[in-house]
Design a protein around this motif. Sequence first.
Motif, PDB file in Angstrom:
ATOM      1  N   ASN A 110       0.825  -1.206   0.000  1.00 54.24           N
ATOM      2  CA  ASN A 110       0.000   0.000   0.000  1.00 54.24           C
ATOM      3  C   ASN A 110       0.864   1.262   0.000  1.00 54.24           C
ATOM      4  OD1 ASN A 110      -2.274  -1.613   0.076  1.00 54.24           O
ATOM      5  ND2 ASN A 110      -2.620  -1.356   2.272  1.00 54.24           N
ATOM      6  N   GLN A 111       1.889   1.261   0.859  1.00 53.55           N
ATOM      7  CA  GLN A 111       2.748   2.443   0.949  1.00 53.55           C
ATOM      8  C   GLN A 111       3.545   2.658  -0.333  1.00 53.55           C
ATOM      9  OE1 GLN A 111       2.668   4.699   3.431  1.00 53.55           O
ATOM     10  NE2 GLN A 111       0.985   3.443   4.227  1.00 53.55           N
ATOM     11  N   LEU A 112       4.055   1.582  -0.932  1.00 53.07           N
ATOM     12  CA  LEU A 112       4.795   1.700  -2.176  1.00 53.07           C
ATOM     13  C   LEU A 112       3.889   2.205  -3.295  1.00 53.07           C
ATOM     14  CD1 LEU A 112       7.407   1.351  -3.758  1.00 53.07           C
ATOM     15  CD2 LEU A 112       6.815  -1.072  -4.079  1.00 53.07           C
ATOM     16  N   ALA A 113       2.664   1.706  -3.342  1.00 53.15           N
ATOM     17  CA  ALA A 113       1.719   2.157  -4.366  1.00 53.15           C
ATOM     18  C   ALA A 113       1.457   3.655  -4.265  1.00 53.15           C
ATOM     19  CB  ALA A 113       0.413   1.374  -4.253  1.00 53.15           C
ATOM     20  N   LYS A 114       1.335   4.159  -3.053  1.00 50.59           N
ATOM     21  CA  LYS A 114       1.140   5.598  -2.860  1.00 50.59           C
ATOM     22  C   LYS A 114       2.316   6.388  -3.414  1.00 50.59           C
ATOM     23  CE  LYS A 114      -1.633   5.205   1.388  1.00 50.59           C
ATOM     24  NZ  LYS A 114      -1.641   5.456   2.852  1.00 50.59           N
ATOM     25  N   MET A 115       3.531   5.916  -3.137  1.00 49.49           N
ATOM     26  CA  MET A 115       4.720   6.625  -3.590  1.00 49.49           C
ATOM     27  C   MET A 115       4.883   6.577  -5.105  1.00 49.49           C
ATOM     28  SD  MET A 115       7.617   5.838  -0.678  1.00 49.49           S
ATOM     29  CE  MET A 115       7.375   4.069  -0.587  1.00 49.49           C
ATOM     30  N   MET A 116       4.456   5.466  -5.721  1.00 48.92           N
ATOM     31  CA  MET A 116       4.657   5.282  -7.155  1.00 48.92           C
ATOM     32  C   MET A 116       3.557   5.916  -7.997  1.00 48.92           C
ATOM     33  SD  MET A 116       7.508   3.714  -7.139  1.00 48.92           S
ATOM     34  CE  MET A 116       7.668   3.314  -8.882  1.00 48.92           C
ATOM     35  N   ASP A 117       2.481   6.337  -7.354  1.00 50.72           N
ATOM     36  CA  ASP A 117       1.300   6.782  -8.098  1.00 50.72           C
ATOM     37  C   ASP A 117       1.584   7.973  -9.010  1.00 50.72           C
ATOM     38  OD1 ASP A 117      -1.437   6.798  -8.838  1.00 50.72           O
ATOM     39  OD2 ASP A 117      -1.832   8.383  -7.378  1.00 50.72           O
ATOM     40  N   THR A 118       2.503   8.849  -8.624  1.00 52.92           N
ATOM     41  CA  THR A 118       2.777  10.044  -9.419  1.00 52.92           C
ATOM     42  C   THR A 118       3.868   9.821 -10.469  1.00 52.92           C
ATOM     43  OG1 THR A 118       4.368  10.817  -7.761  1.00 52.92           O
ATOM     44  CG2 THR A 118       2.085  11.563  -7.526  1.00 52.92           C
ATOM     45  N   LEU A 119       4.439   8.631 -10.509  1.00 56.91           N
ATOM     46  CA  LEU A 119       5.553   8.356 -11.425  1.00 56.91           C
ATOM     47  C   LEU A 119       5.036   7.584 -12.632  1.00 56.91           C
ATOM     48  CD1 LEU A 119       8.270   7.373  -8.786  1.00 56.91           C
ATOM     49  CD2 LEU A 119       7.849   9.618  -9.815  1.00 56.91           C
ATOM     50  N   GLU A 120       4.720   8.299 -13.688  1.00 59.19           N
ATOM     51  CA  GLU A 120       4.110   7.692 -14.867  1.00 59.19           C
ATOM     52  C   GLU A 120       5.065   6.797 -15.645  1.00 59.19           C
ATOM     53  OE1 GLU A 120       2.564  10.845 -17.196  1.00 59.19           O
ATOM     54  OE2 GLU A 120       1.034  11.430 -15.713  1.00 59.19           O
ATOM     55  N   GLU A 121       6.380   6.904 -15.358  1.00 55.30           N
ATOM     56  CA  GLU A 121       7.367   6.114 -16.087  1.00 55.30           C
ATOM     57  C   GLU A 121       7.307   4.628 -15.742  1.00 55.30           C
ATOM     58  OE1 GLU A 121       8.887  10.259 -15.271  1.00 55.30           O
ATOM     59  OE2 GLU A 121       8.008   8.633 -14.096  1.00 55.30           O
ATOM     60  N   TYR A 122       6.686   4.287 -14.642  1.00 59.10           N
ATOM     61  CA  TYR A 122       6.718   2.909 -14.150  1.00 59.10           C
ATOM     62  C   TYR A 122       5.397   2.184 -14.428  1.00 59.10           C
ATOM     63  CZ  TYR A 122      10.979   4.076 -11.621  1.00 59.10           C
ATOM     64  OH  TYR A 122      12.270   4.456 -11.302  1.00 59.10           O
ATOM     65  N   ASN A 123       5.512   0.927 -14.800  1.00 59.75           N
ATOM     66  CA  ASN A 123       4.362   0.043 -14.976  1.00 59.75           C
ATOM     67  C   ASN A 123       4.405  -1.041 -13.902  1.00 59.75           C
ATOM     68  OD1 ASN A 123       3.314   1.237 -17.421  1.00 59.75           O
ATOM     69  ND2 ASN A 123       5.066   0.335 -18.486  1.00 59.75           N
ATOM     70  N   VAL A 124       3.289  -1.241 -13.223  1.00 58.98           N
ATOM     71  CA  VAL A 124       3.242  -2.201 -12.121  1.00 58.98           C
ATOM     72  C   VAL A 124       2.704  -3.541 -12.597  1.00 58.98           C
ATOM     73  CG1 VAL A 124       0.929  -1.485 -11.362  1.00 58.98           C
ATOM     74  CG2 VAL A 124       2.506  -2.551  -9.724  1.00 58.98           C
ATOM     75  N   SER A 125       3.180  -4.613 -11.992  1.00 63.00           N
ATOM     76  CA  SER A 125       2.676  -5.959 -12.286  1.00 63.00           C
ATOM     77  C   SER A 125       2.820  -6.830 -11.044  1.00 63.00           C
ATOM     78  CB  SER A 125       3.421  -6.598 -13.462  1.00 63.00           C
ATOM     79  OG  SER A 125       4.795  -6.751 -13.160  1.00 63.00           O
ATOM     80  N   ILE A 126       2.063  -7.923 -11.029  1.00 63.95           N
ATOM     81  CA  ILE A 126       2.089  -8.874  -9.907  1.00 63.95           C
ATOM     82  C   ILE A 126       2.340 -10.266 -10.463  1.00 63.95           C
ATOM     83  CG2 ILE A 126       0.741  -9.943  -8.037  1.00 63.95           C
ATOM     84  CD1 ILE A 126      -0.891  -7.359  -7.879  1.00 63.95           C
ATOM     85  N   GLU A 127       3.187 -11.026  -9.781  1.00 59.70           N
ATOM     86  CA  GLU A 127       3.341 -12.449 -10.088  1.00 59.70           C
ATOM     87  C   GLU A 127       3.100 -13.250  -8.819  1.00 59.70           C
ATOM     88  OE1 GLU A 127       6.581 -14.963 -12.473  1.00 59.70           O
ATOM     89  OE2 GLU A 127       7.217 -14.579 -10.410  1.00 59.70           O
TER      90      GLU A 127
END
Length: 234
Positions: A110-127
């Motif tokens: 949750n905390q990492l998602a909050k920090m990454m939300d404004t960084l459009e350069e990154y794409n998130v994925s789950i395995e």
Amino acid sequence: MKIALLGYGRMGKEIEKIALQRGHEIVIKSSGKETYDITEADVAIDFSIPLSAYKNISNCINNNIPVISGTTGWLDKYNDIVSLCNQKNGAFIYASNFSLGVNIFFELNNQLAKMMDTLEEYNVSIEEIHHIKKLDAPSGTAITLAEGIIENSKEINEWSLLPETKDNAVPITAVRTPEVPGTHTISYDSEIDSIEIKHTAHNRKGFALGAVVAAEWLVGKTGVFTMKDVLNIG
């Protein structure tokens, strides 16, 4: 404490070991075919199968038996259980994963998602990787992780199980391989670098211990709770 084990597979047997070590008594062991009187128990722990979970949980609540469930794949009826629990003044906990480590991992996610939300350069994925006998995919833990990302993102509004892809969705890869208790990885990838957090379960003891601790905590309470309540985190 007298415990009913609703689901006596590998997780049920692991929970039995932990419960006995902590001084509890197992009064019911059900694999889904047996008849039993749930009122013999002080609390029930459901690790059954998706087709049985709703019936098991409803039976407990209707008979005023506190119940925790770690069964995934039945959550289309979760709100019905919440309504029944509130109507009957019952006690219920559902968790996609009872492990203390995983619940800490949920908060990190949750905390990492909050920090990454404004960084459009990154794409998130789950395995997620599990043993081949796991019936549902993606895992309930992976779905909880995806929901944590969605709740903390302005752009992402759903998840998708690969090979299906959707715009503005968290892609989830589900891998099934022998003898893996559970591994979950969150990745944020860009052209420049990658950020990754990962939880690896070495065995089922952590899940079993968390389930017994949750059952101990729930007895004597009324309401619908989560592992955040049990562990006082977040």
